[in-house]
Design a protein around this motif. Structure first.
Motif, mmCIF file in Angstrom:
data_model
loop_
_atom_site.group_PDB
_atom_site.id
_atom_site.type_symbol
_atom_site.label_atom_id
_atom_site.label_comp_id
_atom_site.label_asym_id
_atom_site.label_seq_id
_atom_site.Cartn_x
_atom_site.Cartn_y
_atom_site.Cartn_z
ATOM 1 N N THR A 1 -7.499 9.221 10.832
ATOM 2 C CA THR A 1 -7.246 8.904 12.240
ATOM 3 C C THR A 1 -7.711 7.497 12.585
ATOM 4 O O THR A 1 -7.222 6.882 13.528
ATOM 5 C CB THR A 1 -7.957 9.913 13.153
ATOM 6 O OG1 THR A 1 -9.353 9.951 12.814
ATOM 7 C CG2 THR A 1 -7.375 11.305 12.975
ATOM 8 N N GLU A 2 -8.683 6.983 11.810
ATOM 9 C CA GLU A 2 -9.133 5.602 11.942
ATOM 10 C C GLU A 2 -9.283 5.008 10.547
ATOM 11 O O GLU A 2 -9.705 5.695 9.619
ATOM 12 C CB GLU A 2 -10.477 5.523 12.690
ATOM 13 C CG GLU A 2 -10.404 5.969 14.134
ATOM 14 C CD GLU A 2 -9.505 5.102 14.984
ATOM 15 O OE1 GLU A 2 -9.387 3.894 14.673
ATOM 16 O OE2 GLU A 2 -8.923 5.620 15.947
ATOM 17 N N ASN B 1 -16.395 1.567 9.536
ATOM 18 C CA ASN B 1 -15.525 0.627 10.218
ATOM 19 C C ASN B 1 -16.382 -0.227 11.146
ATOM 20 O O ASN B 1 -16.670 0.187 12.279
ATOM 21 C CB ASN B 1 -14.445 1.370 11.008
ATOM 22 C CG ASN B 1 -13.400 0.445 11.579
ATOM 23 O OD1 ASN B 1 -13.701 -0.657 12.011
ATOM 24 N ND2 ASN B 1 -12.158 0.903 11.617
ATOM 25 N N LEU C 1 -15.054 -0.932 14.700
ATOM 26 C CA LEU C 1 -15.129 0.225 15.591
ATOM 27 C C LEU C 1 -16.557 0.448 16.071
ATOM 28 O O LEU C 1 -16.794 0.783 17.243
ATOM 29 C CB LEU C 1 -14.607 1.464 14.867
ATOM 30 C CG LEU C 1 -14.290 2.690 15.727
ATOM 31 C CD1 LEU C 1 -13.247 2.347 16.779
ATOM 32 C CD2 LEU C 1 -13.789 3.837 14.855
ATOM 33 N N LEU D 1 -14.044 8.401 24.108
ATOM 34 C CA LEU D 1 -12.978 8.269 23.120
ATOM 35 C C LEU D 1 -13.432 7.411 21.945
ATOM 36 O O LEU D 1 -13.147 7.736 20.779
ATOM 37 C CB LEU D 1 -11.740 7.653 23.783
ATOM 38 C CG LEU D 1 -10.508 7.471 22.876
ATOM 39 C CD1 LEU D 1 -10.053 8.803 22.312
ATOM 40 C CD2 LEU D 1 -9.377 6.802 23.652
ATOM 41 N N THR D 2 -14.131 6.331 22.253
ATOM 42 C CA THR D 2 -14.633 5.473 21.183
ATOM 43 C C THR D 2 -15.639 6.219 20.326
ATOM 44 O O THR D 2 -15.645 6.101 19.090
ATOM 45 C CB THR D 2 -15.274 4.206 21.771
ATOM 46 O OG1 THR D 2 -14.328 3.534 22.609
ATOM 47 C CG2 THR D 2 -15.723 3.264 20.674
ATOM 48 N N LYS E 1 -15.652 9.395 19.843
ATOM 49 C CA LYS E 1 -14.882 10.338 19.033
ATOM 50 C C LYS E 1 -14.267 9.636 17.827
ATOM 51 O O LYS E 1 -14.242 10.173 16.713
ATOM 52 C CB LYS E 1 -13.786 10.996 19.873
ATOM 53 C CG LYS E 1 -12.977 12.044 19.124
ATOM 54 C CD LYS E 1 -11.914 12.659 19.995
ATOM 55 C CE LYS E 1 -11.158 13.749 19.245
ATOM 56 N NZ LYS E 1 -10.544 13.261 17.984
ATOM 57 N N LYS E 2 -13.756 8.410 18.061
ATOM 58 C CA LYS E 2 -13.182 7.654 16.944
ATOM 59 C C LYS E 2 -14.234 7.377 15.880
ATOM 60 O O LYS E 2 -13.963 7.486 14.683
ATOM 61 C CB LYS E 2 -12.590 6.344 17.452
ATOM 62 C CG LYS E 2 -11.310 6.501 18.264
ATOM 63 C CD LYS E 2 -10.766 5.142 18.678
ATOM 64 C CE LYS E 2 -9.441 5.286 19.413
ATOM 65 N NZ LYS E 2 -8.887 3.973 19.807
ATOM 66 N N ASP F 1 -14.805 10.453 14.066
ATOM 67 C CA ASP F 1 -13.709 10.785 13.150
ATOM 68 C C ASP F 1 -13.810 10.035 11.836
ATOM 69 O O ASP F 1 -13.051 10.337 10.902
ATOM 70 C CB ASP F 1 -12.357 10.473 13.813
ATOM 71 C CG ASP F 1 -12.017 11.461 14.915
ATOM 72 O OD1 ASP F 1 -12.591 12.558 14.909
ATOM 73 O OD2 ASP F 1 -11.171 11.131 15.778
ATOM 74 N N LEU F 2 -14.698 9.067 11.739
ATOM 75 C CA LEU F 2 -14.900 8.399 10.463
ATOM 76 C C LEU F 2 -15.493 9.358 9.444
ATOM 77 O O LEU F 2 -15.409 9.113 8.237
ATOM 78 C CB LEU F 2 -15.808 7.176 10.644
ATOM 79 C CG LEU F 2 -15.194 6.014 11.446
ATOM 80 C CD1 LEU F 2 -16.227 4.915 11.655
ATOM 81 C CD2 LEU F 2 -13.960 5.454 10.742
ATOM 82 N N LYS G 1 -5.336 3.266 8.901
ATOM 83 C CA LYS G 1 -5.139 4.294 9.913
ATOM 84 C C LYS G 1 -3.823 5.022 9.669
ATOM 85 O O LYS G 1 -2.777 4.415 9.466
ATOM 86 C CB LYS G 1 -5.128 3.650 11.305
ATOM 87 C CG LYS G 1 -5.012 4.652 12.438
ATOM 88 C CD LYS G 1 -5.094 3.943 13.779
ATOM 89 C CE LYS G 1 -4.999 4.947 14.924
ATOM 90 N NZ LYS G 1 -5.106 4.277 16.246
#
Length: 418
Positions: free
Chosen positions: A79-80, A106, A109, A224-225, A227-228, A231-232, A255
């Motif tokens: 997702t990322e 990342n 991010l 949201l950030t 969550k990103k 998601d790593l 991605k």
């Protein structure tokens, strides 16, 4: 004395003449025989296949190949994007929902998360300062309103008193008019102050609402950030087996790039490839059978994929009843897919003859079994083993079903036995 000599009836010359005539007649007969329009070929019965036409139960089926797949497959995509920093499990591991698989890094991010947190903190601080200023401004306006109301009461008291005194001619008209004007002025001032207070309240509420909305939006962006960033760490979305894991330490993943898949182990399905010729005849609930470990099992079509690739399309099939024990993902099955119900029909065994005749004619064995001659036929439906005969043959007929590749344009086969 003269002796009578008997005349010979069969002289050598006569015998040669008769022999020549017979040979010539044979030659003429043979010529007529071999040029009469029927081309014949001697064939050894041990080198051909002779099948008997029969009447029996028939079901139109087609052979298809199917591959065993998990009943549900969930793909793992990045997702990322990021760099593979750590792998927690290896390919083939049976996973639990939420169990970590690997971790990506990342820096961009992570920096974005820090900036977003700082922005949210600043907005929160500004909103608190704005609230404090609004409250102080409201208090000031309320104090002004209190002063105005107090001045109005005092002006009203003086006006009412002067009104009585003026009626009693105790004071002059000038003094009375001054008190009256002062009273009216305070009334207008109260109205104006009340309107200012109302508008200030509306403006303050709007500012607070906008500031709160801006803060909520920033907080959502921060969530949201976060969550990103979360998601790593790639986790298993369901219970199942991790397969096709494609990630090595230090490898960069973009991605959306495929990382692997989770196969749900609660059951299996079969995905079959079918020739596009049959697309219009394939639909849900058609059934097929296959052999596994000397036992017959049944499948049912549950989904038809209409997309055609390389002249073929796919269907998904589920097991009807018992699922074979020991069946494995990726295993290939030979399936007979039924396209019709079972009916009585005249059946002709399949063979190599079809490649040369296209099913339009066949060599039929004569009643004495010495020859086989061409007959026109019409074939209908087919199964992996038989053709349905529509015209030209009847039950009990015997026909040559092996290949006609070496027969050319022969009209008749002379069957020889060694």
């Amino acid at each position: 004395m003269d002796r009578v000599i008997a005349k010979k009836k069969w002289t050598t010359k006569k015998l040669l003449t008769i022999g020549g005539i017979v040979a010539l007649a044979g030659l003429i007969a043979a010529s007529i025989y071999f040029t009469s329009g029927k081309k014949r070929l001697n064939v050894d019965t041990e080198r051909i296949t002779i099948s008997e036409v029969k009447k029996s139960a028939f079901q139109e089926t087609i052979p298809v190949n199917g591959v065993v797949l998990p009943i549900t497959t969930i793909y793992l995509d990045a997702t990322e994007g990021g760099r593979v920093e750590e792998k927690y499990v290896e390919d083939g591991t049976v996973m639990k929902k939420g169990q970590p698989i690997l971790r990506l890094s990342n820096p961009d991010l992570a920096l974005n998360l820090v900036n977003q947190e700082t922005s949210v903190y600043n907005l929160l601080t500004q909103m608190q300062i704005a609230n404090n200023n609004a409250q102080q401004n409201t208090v000031t306006k309320l104090n002004q309103m209190t002063d105005v109301e107090n001045s109005l009461k005092e002006a009203e008291r003086v006006y009412n008193l002067n009104k009585k005194l003026f009626a009693q001619k105790v004071i002059g008209e000038q003094e009375f008019r001054q008190s009256e004007n002062a009273y009216n002025y305070q009334i207008q001032k109260k109205k104006l102050t009340a309107e200012i207070l109302r508008q200030d309240s509306v403006s303050t509420n709007q500012q607070i609402t906008q500031a709160r909305q801006l803060y909520v939006g920033s907080q959502n962006a921060l969530d949201l950030t976060r969550k990103k960033v979360g998601d790593l760490i790639v986790r298993s979305p369901v219970d199942g087996q991790l397969t096709s894991l494609d990630a090595e330490l230090g490898q960069n993943k973009n991605k959306g790039e495929r990382l692997g898949q989770i196969d749900v182990l609660s059951g299996f399905k079969v995905r079959a490839d079918i020739d596009e010729h049959y697309l219009s005849r394939i639909y849900n609930d058609l059934t097929g059978t296959f052999e596994f470990a000397n036992k017959t099992y049944k499948l049912r079509i549950v989904k038809v994929y209409s997309q055609i690739t390389a002249s073929r399309f796919q269907v998904d099939m589920l097991f009807v009843g018992e699922v074979p024990k020991g069946i494995r993902r990726g295993q290939t099955l030979q399936i007979r897919l039924a396209l019709s119900d079972e009916t009585e029909a005249i059946l002709l065994a399949k063979g190599g003859f079809f490649q040369q005749t296209g099913g339009n004619w066949i060599f039929k064995v004569s009643e004495n079994g010495n020859t086989a001659y061409k007959v026109n036929i019409t074939l209908g439906r087919s199964s992996p083993d038989y053709f349905e005969v529509m015209e030209g043959l009847k039950p009990g007929d015997k026909v040559v079903t092996s290949s006609y590749e070496n027969y050319g344009d022969m009209q008749e086969l002379v069957l020889k036995k060694n």
